[in-house]
Design an enzyme around this catalytic site. Structure first.
Site, PDB file in Angstrom:
ATOM      1  CB  CYS A   1      12.002   8.989   9.380  1.00 55.04           C
ATOM      2  SG  CYS A   1      12.841   7.843   8.386  1.00 55.04           S
TER       3      CYS A   1
ATOM      4  CD  GLU B   1      11.666   4.439   9.302  1.00 56.36           C
ATOM      5  OE1 GLU B   1      11.605   5.424  10.155  1.00 56.36           O
ATOM      6  OE2 GLU B   1      11.740   4.426   8.270  1.00 56.36           O
TER       7      GLU B   1
ATOM      8  CD  GLU C   1      10.156  13.403  11.997  1.00 53.58           C
ATOM      9  OE1 GLU C   1      11.291  12.687  11.365  1.00 53.58           O
ATOM     10  OE2 GLU C   1       8.976  12.701  12.436  1.00 53.58           O
TER      11      GLU C   1
ATOM     12  CE  LYS D   1      -2.618   3.532   1.733  1.00 52.09           C
ATOM     13  NZ  LYS D   1      -1.981   4.865   2.011  1.00 52.09           N
TER      14      LYS D   1
END
Length: 513
Positions: free
Chosen positions: A314, A280, A411, A205
């Site tokens: 990330c 992750e 972040e 996906k």
């Protein structure tokens, strides 16, 4: 909308006209890679209810094409196809799987230019950076094509004379792989390649923002001879697709790259059928610049670690902690380097910064900068939307940042770097570890003992010492704390797709001497 390939053979003069009518700028050497349907088994399909969603170029706002807005029902069909293919794929020899995966790797590299262009159009990153991702993403396919032949078991020395004990490894089964938009190819191959090497099949996906690269890669997998149903691609309704993958008893593993919030939902849902899970998730990477660092190396490393993909990775550096003795010199040199970054459409020559993926990402960056400035930060470079408009934002450097600011704790996922002063090593380590995340961290020092101490003390799954780019197919990628579970890449990544089985053979008669 039909894929270009589905339109049948067209003359070179007719094809560009058709593309203009579609409102797209997609022109590839191999137009058969431009897919706009989902892949289930050996069929390119629309959503069962006919719904579609647009795929747009973030640099121009242009609609590239429409793809199926697929649902849980579509996903169940893909799971069934993957489950059917698993029986034969898992029984193939490791050598057979390896050869087919090698074919896939070769095709990815042969079509690097087309794949890179497609990625720029849907994701926005500069062309050279996109080409680098194609090579990086393909490297996982090559690596795991080789590792497929190295899934070893063990013979355990038995404590009983009449028993023999051994350990063998089996593929876990059908894998549901959910990937983000920031690395449209690499996040797929980093999951699918070890799955296929282990003998698993996959339902992928991709992000609804960047499905075209995934579909092109799936087309190349078919061209490589990987059997239908081994790799399936669905996109659209994230909740419906995710629930179908979680609820299915045929899906035995979920692997996800994305936000911590969504990762927690998937982790909880996977518990209903006790699936294996690899996650992750988010990061908040600190970068510590010690006063004995090589200034040129520190500037180069921090620049690459912060502004790659416009800060949308990330493992991007999110907080730069600079020791007093080097702070002013680093701020000046780093500011000059940031000022030299070129912003624009990724297809233009010399561009090093593309747009942010969408308006929501731009809003988040603005909130972080406004919050920092309101709490005493000083804008040294940039600090506002770019004159190009849309979702372009100026590469930004903030001075005098502190742990009271949002950008220190969250972040930012954009091209903004805050500089934070520190005095002692332990102060820097304490600030670096003050986060619920633990994905990547960086440090620059010429002192080996200091570097070793820092690497051991940082509560992160990965540490770059005097290096801002640490990702490669041969290292175990992953984090600690709320940055996730499991590892991707390297020999450790293959174990995520294998089950260990112990076999005890008893009543072994001893030979008569």
């Amino acid at each position: 909308m039909r894929s270009v390939r589905a339109m049948g053979a067209q003359s070179p003069r007719v094809l560009p006209a058709l593309l203009r009518q579609m409102g797209t700028m997609v022109q590839l050497k191999e137009m058969g890679l431009f897919k706009s349907k989902g892949l289930i088994g050996d069929k390119w399909v629309d959503a069962e209810d006919g719904r579609t969603l647009p795929v747009t170029n973030p640099a121009t706002g242009e609609t590239l094409t429409s793809v199926p807005l697929m649902s849980g029902g579509d996903t169940q069909k893909a799971i069934a196809a993957a489950s059917h293919a698993f029986t034969s794929w898992s029984m193939r020899t490791a050598s057979d799987r390896s050869k087919l995966m090698r074919n896939w790797f070769n095709l990815l590299i042969e079509n690097k230019d087309d794949l890179a262009r497609l990625m720029v159009l849907e994701q926005g990153k500069p062309l050279a950076e996109a080409a680098g991702e194609i090579v990086y993403g393909a490297s996982f396919v090559e690596f795991y094509a080789e590792e497929a032949k190295r899934v070893y078991g063990d013979l355990i020395p038995s404590p009983f004379a009449e028993k023999r004990m051994l350990v063998m490894k089996h593929p876990v089964g059908v894998v549901g792989a959910i990937t983000p938009w920031n690395f449209p190819l690499a996040m797929i191959t980093r999951k699918v390649a070890p799955a296929l090497a282990a003998g698993c099949t996959a339902v992928v996906k991709p992000s609804e923002l960047t499905p075209l690269t995934a579909l092109a890669a799936a087309e190349l997998a078919l061209q490589a001879g990987i059997p239908p149903g081994v790799v399936n691609v669905v996109m659209g309704d994230s909740v419906g697709i995710g629930n179908a993958l979680i609820d299915s008893t045929q899906v035995r593993k979920i692997t996800f790259t994305g936000s911590t919030a969504v990762g927690k939902i998937l982790m909880a849902g996977a518990g209903k059928t006790v699936k294996k899970v690899s996650l992750e998730l988010g990061g908040n990477a600190p970068c510590i610049i010690f006063d004995d660092a090589d200034l040129d190396i520190a500037v180069k490393g921090a620049l690459a670690g912060k502004y790659r993909n416009s800060g949308q990775t990330c493992v991007c550096i999110n907080r730069i902690l600079v020791q007093d003795g080097i702070y002013d010199r680093f701020a000046e040199a780093f500011g000059q380097a940031v000022s030299g970054l070129r912003v624009g459409n990724g297809l233009e020559e010399g561009i090093t910064q593309g747009p942010l993926i969408n308006e929501a990402a731009l809003d988040k960056v603005e909130r972080h900068v406004e919050d920092a400035v309101s709490k005493g930060a000083k804008v040294l470079v940039g600090g506002k939307r770019h004159s190009l408009g849309r979702t372009f934002y100026e590469p930004t450097l903030l001075g005098n940042a502190s742990d009271e600011m949002l950008i220190f704790r969250e972040e930012v996922f954009g091209p903004v770097a805050p500089l934070v002063r520190f005095k002692t090593d332990e102060e820097a380590i304490k600030m670096a570890n003050e986060s619920e995340f633990g994905l990547a961290a960086y440090a620059f020092t010429e002192n080996i003992a200091r570097g070793w101490h820092v690497a051991e003390s940082l509560e992160y799954g990965m540490v770059g010492l005097n290096e801002g780019l640490i990702s490669t197919e041969v290292e175990p990628f992953g984090g600690t704390k709320q940055s996730g579970l499991g590892r991707e890449g390297s020999k450790y990544g293959l174990d995520e797709y294998l089950e260990v089985k112990y076999v005890c053979l008893g009543n072994m008669k001893q030979p008569v001497v």
